[in-house]
Structure formats: C-alpha cells, structure tokens
Design a protein around this motif. Structure first.
Motif, short mmCIF file in Angstrom:
data_model
loop_
_atom_site.label_atom_id
_atom_site.label_comp_id
_atom_site.label_asym_id
_atom_site.label_seq_id
_atom_site.Cartn_x
_atom_site.Cartn_y
_atom_site.Cartn_z
N ILE A 51 1.09 -1.22 0.02
CA ILE A 51 -0.46 -0.14 0.20
C ILE A 51 0.92 1.30 0.03
O ILE A 51 1.18 2.37 -0.61
N ASP A 52 1.43 1.60 0.95
CA ASP A 52 2.86 3.01 1.30
C ASP A 52 3.84 2.95 -0.11
O ASP A 52 3.74 3.78 -1.01
N LYS A 53 3.96 1.82 -1.09
CA LYS A 53 4.94 2.18 -2.29
C LYS A 53 3.80 1.96 -3.05
O LYS A 53 4.61 2.95 -4.15
N THR A 54 3.17 1.83 -3.60
CA THR A 54 1.63 2.16 -4.68
C THR A 54 1.63 3.47 -4.86
O THR A 54 1.24 3.99 -5.47
N ALA A 146 9.96 -9.79 -2.04
CA ALA A 146 10.61 -10.78 -2.46
C ALA A 146 10.98 -11.69 -1.78
O ALA A 146 10.97 -12.64 -2.23
N THR A 147 11.94 -11.54 -0.68
CA THR A 147 12.48 -12.99 -0.24
C THR A 147 10.58 -13.17 0.92
O THR A 147 10.69 -14.80 0.16
N TYR A 207 5.70 -7.40 -6.15
CA TYR A 207 7.20 -7.10 -6.00
C TYR A 207 7.52 -7.25 -7.32
O TYR A 207 7.63 -6.00 -8.36
N ASN A 208 7.18 -7.75 -8.78
CA ASN A 208 7.28 -7.94 -10.42
C ASN A 208 6.43 -6.55 -10.39
O ASN A 208 6.86 -5.93 -11.02
N LYS A 209 5.29 -5.88 -10.12
CA LYS A 209 4.38 -4.92 -10.10
C LYS A 209 5.17 -3.56 -9.68
O LYS A 209 5.78 -2.80 -10.39
N ILE A 210 5.67 -3.49 -8.83
CA ILE A 210 6.17 -2.51 -8.49
C ILE A 210 7.59 -1.95 -8.67
O ILE A 210 8.08 -1.22 -8.71
N GLY A 215 11.15 0.72 -12.12
CA GLY A 215 12.25 0.77 -13.70
C GLY A 215 11.88 1.72 -15.28
O GLY A 215 11.96 2.89 -15.06
N LYS A 216 9.98 2.49 -14.60
CA LYS A 216 9.44 3.25 -15.69
C LYS A 216 9.91 4.58 -15.02
O LYS A 216 10.69 5.65 -15.93
N LEU A 217 10.21 5.01 -14.26
CA LEU A 217 10.66 5.74 -13.23
C LEU A 217 11.72 6.32 -13.19
O LEU A 217 11.66 7.12 -13.63
N ALA A 218 12.59 5.07 -13.05
CA ALA A 218 13.88 5.33 -13.33
C ALA A 218 14.43 6.06 -14.56
O ALA A 218 15.51 6.47 -14.78
#
Length: 240
Positions: A51-54, A146-147, A207-210, A215-218
């Motif tokens: 939730i935080d990352k999204t 990921a873990t 994890y895959n979505k974020i 990657g797009k943002l970078a």
C-alpha cells in the motif's frame, strides 16, 4: 427420530466449530503455531509495504508530471529553482535542484567560463548520484517482498510437514487408523500451507508490479537528466 436428528445436528455443529480457523490455530503444535504467526505477521507487513509503495509511486509520478510541465513551459530555470527552494518534494525536482545548486555554486565562483568541461561533468555526476539516491529510497523494503514471495510457501510447507508428522505419531500412539484421529492434525498442517500461499502470492505479484513501475520511473528520471545535461552543455558552449 426427531431426537436423533437433533443430536446429529449438534454433532455437525461441533465438528464445524472444531475445524474453524481459530480452533485450528489454538490446537496446533507449538512449531506449527509459530509458523502460522510468522506467516501472518509477514503477510500484514507485506500489505503495508504494498500500500505504501503504490501510493508513493503514484504520488511521485503526479508530481513529476507537474514539474515537467513547469520545466518545459519556457520560463526561467532560475525562477523555477527559486520557487522549489532547497526542499524538493519529488525525485525529479531533487535532480533539478541538485544540478542548479552546483551550477550556481560554480557561477558564483566564476568557474562556469574557466572550467566548463569540468563543471559539466560535476553537474552530470551530481544528477546521477541524486537519481540513484532517490530510486534507492523508493526501493526500500522491496527486498522483504521478494523474500516473502520466494520463501513463504516453503515456510508454510515446513509447518505442513511437521503437522503431518504429528498426525502419524498420533496414529501410532492410538493404534487407530480412523480419519477422525488424524483429521484435525492434517487440517492444521494444511492451514499452514494456505497461510504460506496467502503471504507469498500477493508479495510476488506486488514485487513484480512495483519493480516494473520503479524501472519506468527510473527511465523517466534518467531521460530528464540527459535532457537537462544537454541544456547545460549548450549554455556552457554559448558562454565560451
């Protein structure tokens, strides 16, 4: 007949109660119970990170769009820098502020005309360092997702194996092969596997979505850095 039906219904209700989620947890072996608690805590923490990352990535993307609109509006870069100040609120404006700060520092010391090449390299290096730092902040705690995504299923499977071992031990101790003897233990064991899947599947998908969004943002930030470097290079060439 009515009394028999009532008794059967009571037995059925008791069996449903005994196989409820809370009953499975409290009647589980200490090892299986520990596995369940670990998986529940991991799942809750994963959802907090998701939730935080999204929300944060969405907020950063909106602010980046707003900054790009102001940057390419044709106004003065110095005025834009003065409006943003020394406390930028998003990675793209942080890259801009870091570059402008280095530019102004060099201009104040009359270095822009004497060492243009070195100044360009310093500004480019400052932007790259800022970009890496900002992406690193956004990637914080992703390793936990990921873990959990890769190991939660196996942790749940460990609880399942342990619970089934206890069930077979109960069969040997009671010398009965009735399903009623081993059903509670097997249910507890399978519940541990279910919790492992509940924790692992959302963590893996998120994890895959974020990671893809970051990657797009970078790439977007790197593109802005390149364009801003080109602008600085032209201004340095014109100042020679």
């Amino acid at each position: 007949m009515e009394e028999t039906a009532v008794n059967l219904a009571a037995v059925a209700d008791t069996e449903v109660y005994e196989l409820s989620i809370m009953h499975l947890f409290w009647q589980a072996d200490i090892v299986v119970k520990t596995v369940m608690i670990m998986l529940i805590v991991a799942s809750v923490w994963c959802w907090a990170i998701i939730i935080d990352k999204t929300m944060r990535i969405s907020k950063v993307s909106r602010k980046a769009s707003k900054f790009e609109e102001a940057f390419w509006s044709g106004g003065s870069l110095d005025d834009l820098y003065d409006r943003i100040g020394t406390h930028p609120s998003d990675p793209m404006s942080s890259i801009f502020v870091a570059a402008m700060k280095e530019w102004r520092h060099a201009s104040n010391r009359a270095l822009a005309s004497n060492g243009g090449v070195n100044l360009y390299e310093r500004i480019d290096r400052v932007m790259q360092v800022t970009l890496s730092r900002e992406i690193g902040r956004l990637e914080r705690h992703l390793t936990f997702l990921a873990t959990v995504g890769s190991s939660a299923t196996f942790v749940g499977l460990f609880g399942t194996v342990w619970g089934i071992m206890n069930s077979f031990t109960a069969i040997a101790a009671s010398k009965q092969t009735s399903l009623a003897v081993v059903a509670p233990g097997i249910a507890e064991a399978l519940f541990a596997t279910a919790l492992g899947l509940v924790a692992a599947i959302p963590a893996t998908v998120a994890y895959n979505k974020i990671s893809s969004d970051l990657g797009k943002l970078a790439g977007r930030l790197d593109g802005f850095s390149g364009e801003f470097s080109a602008i600085i290079s032209r201004q340095l060439d014109e100042g020679k």
